[in-house]
Design an enzyme around this catalytic site. Structure first.
Site, PDB file in Angstrom:
ATOM      1  N   GLY A   7       0.849  -1.191   0.000  1.00  0.00           N
ATOM      2  CA  GLY A   7       0.000   0.000   0.000  1.00  0.00           C
ATOM      3  C   GLY A   7       0.885   1.241   0.000  1.00  0.00           C
ATOM      4  N   TYR A  38      -0.118   8.407  15.465  1.00  0.00           N
ATOM      5  CA  TYR A  38       1.105   7.607  15.654  1.00  0.00           C
ATOM      6  C   TYR A  38       2.318   8.477  15.985  1.00  0.00           C
ATOM      7  CZ  TYR A  38      -1.731   4.838  12.353  1.00  0.00           C
ATOM      8  OH  TYR A  38      -2.739   4.204  11.693  1.00  0.00           O
ATOM      9  N   CYS A  58      -9.965  21.568  17.692  1.00  0.00           N
ATOM     10  CA  CYS A  58      -9.866  21.873  19.128  1.00  0.00           C
ATOM     11  C   CYS A  58      -9.332  20.699  19.923  1.00  0.00           C
ATOM     12  CB  CYS A  58     -11.235  22.289  19.651  1.00  0.00           C
ATOM     13  SG  CYS A  58     -11.886  23.641  18.682  1.00  0.00           S
ATOM     14  N   GLU A  59      -8.107  20.339  19.675  1.00  0.00           N
ATOM     15  CA  GLU A  59      -7.429  19.284  20.426  1.00  0.00           C
ATOM     16  C   GLU A  59      -5.940  19.611  20.423  1.00  0.00           C
ATOM     17  OE1 GLU A  59      -8.275  15.459  20.731  1.00  0.00           O
ATOM     18  OE2 GLU A  59     -10.197  15.450  19.669  1.00  0.00           O
TER      19      GLU A  59
HETATM   20  N1  LLP Z   1      -2.206  -6.179   3.640  1.00  0.00           N
HETATM   21  C1  LLP Z   1      -2.865  -6.175   4.820  1.00  0.00           C
HETATM   22  C2  LLP Z   1      -3.602  -7.367   5.227  1.00  0.00           C
HETATM   23  C3  LLP Z   1      -2.835  -5.015   5.628  1.00  0.00           C
HETATM   24  O1  LLP Z   1      -3.469  -5.015   6.787  1.00  0.00           O
HETATM   25  C4  LLP Z   1      -2.124  -3.870   5.190  1.00  0.00           C
HETATM   26  C5  LLP Z   1      -2.089  -2.654   5.984  1.00  0.00           C
HETATM   27  C6  LLP Z   1      -1.462  -3.929   3.948  1.00  0.00           C
HETATM   28  C7  LLP Z   1      -1.530  -5.100   3.204  1.00  0.00           C
HETATM   29  C8  LLP Z   1      -0.704  -2.776   3.379  1.00  0.00           C
HETATM   30  O2  LLP Z   1       0.388  -2.412   4.164  1.00  0.00           O
HETATM   31  P1  LLP Z   1       1.425  -1.303   3.637  1.00  0.00           P
HETATM   32  O3  LLP Z   1       2.124  -1.889   2.440  1.00  0.00           O
HETATM   33  O4  LLP Z   1       0.654  -0.078   3.295  1.00  0.00           O
HETATM   34  O5  LLP Z   1       2.323  -1.095   4.791  1.00  0.00           O
HETATM   35  N2  LLP Z   1      -2.720   3.659   9.053  1.00  0.00           N
HETATM   36  C9  LLP Z   1      -1.356   3.207   9.244  1.00  0.00           C
HETATM   37  C10 LLP Z   1      -1.053   1.971   8.426  1.00  0.00           C
HETATM   38  C11 LLP Z   1      -2.015   0.824   8.687  1.00  0.00           C
HETATM   39  C12 LLP Z   1      -1.728  -0.381   7.845  1.00  0.00           C
HETATM   40  C13 LLP Z   1      -2.822  -1.361   7.944  1.00  0.00           C
HETATM   41  N3  LLP Z   1      -2.661  -2.531   7.142  1.00  0.00           N
HETATM   42  C14 LLP Z   1      -0.416   4.339   8.936  1.00  0.00           C
HETATM   43  O6  LLP Z   1      -0.877   5.437   8.584  1.00  0.00           O
HETATM   44  O7  LLP Z   1       0.801   4.220   9.090  1.00  0.00           O
END
Ligand code: LLP
Length: 417
Positions: A278, A319, A345-346
Site C-alpha cells: 500500500g 502515531y 480543538c485538540e
Molecule cells: N495487507 C494487509 C492485510 C494489511 O493489513 C495492510 C495494511 C497492507 C496489506 C498494506 O500495508 P502497507 O504496504 O501499506 O504497509 N494507518 C497506518 C497503516 C495501517 C496499515 C494497515 N494494514 C499508517 O498510517 O501508518
C-alpha cells in the site's frame, strides 16, 4: 522508491510534475491533496520490473488510498487489489479493476461482504479464523459457488514498527496461529464449498528492515512445504504488504531489493507470489497542500496555524508520525522554530513539531509523503468538509475528488419531528 521524484523546486517554487503548487492552490483551494501520476506509475513499474520473469501478482492495498482515479491508474497498469471491505470492492470494480485479481483480507468480513465478493468472482478470500471459514463455506453453498481461500497465518514475527501497525505478533488479533494452521487447512479440505488456493501472511506496516520479512517468509515456506507433503495443493503464496518508505531519516530497503529478497527466499518453488503493498506504492506520490492562516508567537513557542488539521491527516496525531513540511516558495528571512498545527480543538491536532521555517501569513506549505493513509483516514471531525484531491499528469491537473460542502455533510441527518 527514492524520495519525491515528481515534486521538485524550480526557481525556488515547488512543482508537482510541470504544475506549480501555487496554481493548484489558487484553482482548487486548500487544504488539497496533490498526487503525481508519473510517481505512481514509476512506483508500480519498479515493483513489476523487480518481479520480471517470476509468476507474481501485485495486489495494491486499497486502504492506503482508495480514490477511484488512483485505483484506475493502477488497474490500467495491470495491478491487482487487496481489499478489506465491501466498500473497497465496489470502488475497485467501479475503477475498472479486474475481480480475478482481487484478494479480500480482514478479520471481520460480514455476510453481505462475502456475498458481494463471491458474486464478483474474486481471486481469493484471505481467511483469518475457523469461524470465518465455516461462514464462508455456508454462504458459498447458499449461492451455489465455491469460494477460493487462503489462510492468513500469523507467523509471530516482530516487525519492529509502531505497535499500532504491527500485525504479525501472536498477541495481535490478526491471522490464524501457526500451531493451528495445519489442522484448519485439513478441515478446509473437507468443506464442500471452499477451495484452497493459497497461503497468506502480513506482519505489519512501515517496515524499514528486510529481516522480519525474510523471517516471516521462511516460516510460511516451512508450513507450505509441510502442507504440500501432506497432499494439499497451494497455488499461491501471499506475503502481504508492509514495505516502509522514507518520511524522514529512515532508510528502508528499495523496492527492487525487497522483491529480490522475497524471490530468493521462495527459491525454486513453483507457487505464484502475491504481495499487498500500500504505502510503498502511493506514500511518496502525494502531498497535502495547506495554507498558513495565522502565526502566533507565545512566550515559549511559535505556532503556525494552518488550514489542514488532524481530520485531514491523522497520522501525526495517531502515531506521532513525522511528515516533512516544505515551503512552496523558498524565501530568505529569519528562520523560526514552529509548531505547525491545525484549527481542530485538540492539543493532539498537529501536523509537525519544531519545524524550522521562514513563514508569513498566507504562505503555502507542502506536507510531504501524504499519499498513503492520508485522505483514506480523514474524517469530518469538527464538521470540517474533507479536502479536495487532484492528480497531476504532466502539465494537466485533474480534480479527482471535489472538496466536500457543509450541505453534503449534514444532508443525511434529521431533527426529531
Ligand atoms: N495487507 C494487509 C492485510 C494489511 O493489513 C495492510 C495494511 C497492507 C496489506 C498494506 O500495508 P502497507 O504496504 O501499506 O504497509 N494507518 C497506518 C497503516 C495501517 C496499515 C494497515 N494494514 C499508517 O498510517 O501508518
Amino acid at each position: 522508491m527514492s524520495g519525491f521524484i515528481s515534486f521538485a523546486y524550480q526557481h525556488d517554487q515547488l512543482f508537482a510534475e510541470s504544475v506549480s503548487l501555487i496554481d493548484i492552490a489558487n484553482e482548487f483551494g486548500t487544504p488539497c491533496y496533490v498526487y503525481s501520476r508519473a510517481a505512481l506509475t514509476a512506483a508500480y513499474q519498479e515493483f513489476s520490473r523487480a518481479f520480471a520473469g517470476r509468476d507474481h501478482l501485485i495486489c495494491y492495498a486499497v486502504k492506503a488510498n482508495s480514490n477511484l482515479a488512483i485505483l484506475n491508474v493502477l488497474a490500467r497498469l495491470g495491478s491487482g487489489f487487496d481489499i478489506v471491505s465491501g466498500g473497497e470492492l465496489q470502488r475497485v470494480l467501479k475503477a475498472g479493476g479486474n475481480p480475478r485479481k482481487i484478494v479480500f483480507s480482514g478479520v471481520g468480513k460480514n455476510q453481505e461482504e462475502m456475498r458481494a465478493a463471491l458474486a464478483a468472482d474474486i481471486l481469493c478470500f484471505n481467511i483469518e479464523s475457523e469461524m470465518e471459514l465455516l461462514r464462508l463455506n455456508q454462504i458459498a453453498q447458499e449461492m451455489n459457488k465455491v469460494a477460493p481461500v487462503s489462510l492468513r497465518v500469523n507467523p509471530d514475527v516482530d516487525a519492529k514498527t509502531h505497535p499500532y501497525i504491527s500485525t504479525g505478533l501472536k498477541e495481535n488479533k490478526f491471522g490464524i496461529p501457526m500451531a493451528e494452521a495445519e489442522r484448519i487447512y485439513h478441515a478446509a479440505r473437507e468443506l464442500s464449498h471452499v477451495h484452497i488456493t493459497g497461503l497468506d501472511c502480513h506482519i505489519g506496516s512501515q517496515l524499514t528492515e528486510i529481516d522480519p520479512f525474510i523471517e516471516a517468509s521462511n516460516k510460511m515456506l516451512n508450513l507450505l512445504d509441510r502442507l504440500e507433503s501432506q497432499g494439499l495443493h497451494i497455488a499461491h503464496l501471499d506475503l502481504g504488504g508492509g514495505l516502509g518508505i522514507r518520511y524522514n531519516q529512515e532508510s528502508p530497503p528499495s523496492i527492487k531489493d525487497y522483491v529480490a529478497a522475497l524471490c530468493v527466499t521462495v527459491g525454486q518453488r513453483k507457487q505464484r507470489i502475491l504481495i499487498e503493498p500500500g504505502r510503498s506504492l502511493v506514500g511518496n506520490t502525494g502531498l497535502l497542500l495547506t495554507r498558513v492562516e495565522y502565526l502566533k508567537h507565545a512566550p515559549h513557542r511559535n505556532f503556525a496555524i494552518v488550514d489542514a488539521a488532524m481530520n485531514d491527516l491523522m497520522r501525526p496525531a495517531l502515531y506521532d508520525a513525522y511528515h516533512e513540511i516544505l515551503p512552496v516558495i523558498k524565501k530568505a528571512g529569519a528562520v523560526s522554530t514552529y509548531q505547525v498545527v491545525g484549527p481542530v480543538c485538540e492539543t493532539g491536532d498537529f501536523i509537525g513539531h519544531d519545524r524550522k521555517l521562514t513563514l508569513a501569513k498566507d504562505d503555502l506549505l507542502a506536507v510531504m509523503s501524504a499519499g498513503a493513509y492520508g485522505m483514506s483516514m480523514s474524517s469530518n471531525y469538527n464538521t470540517r468538509p474533507r479536502a479536495a484531491e487532484v492528480m497531476v499528469d504532466g502539465d494537466t491537473v485533474h480534480l479527482i475528488r471535489a472538496r466536500e460542502t457543509i450541505e453534503q455533510l449534514i444532508a443525511s441527518e434529521k431533527v426529531l419531528d
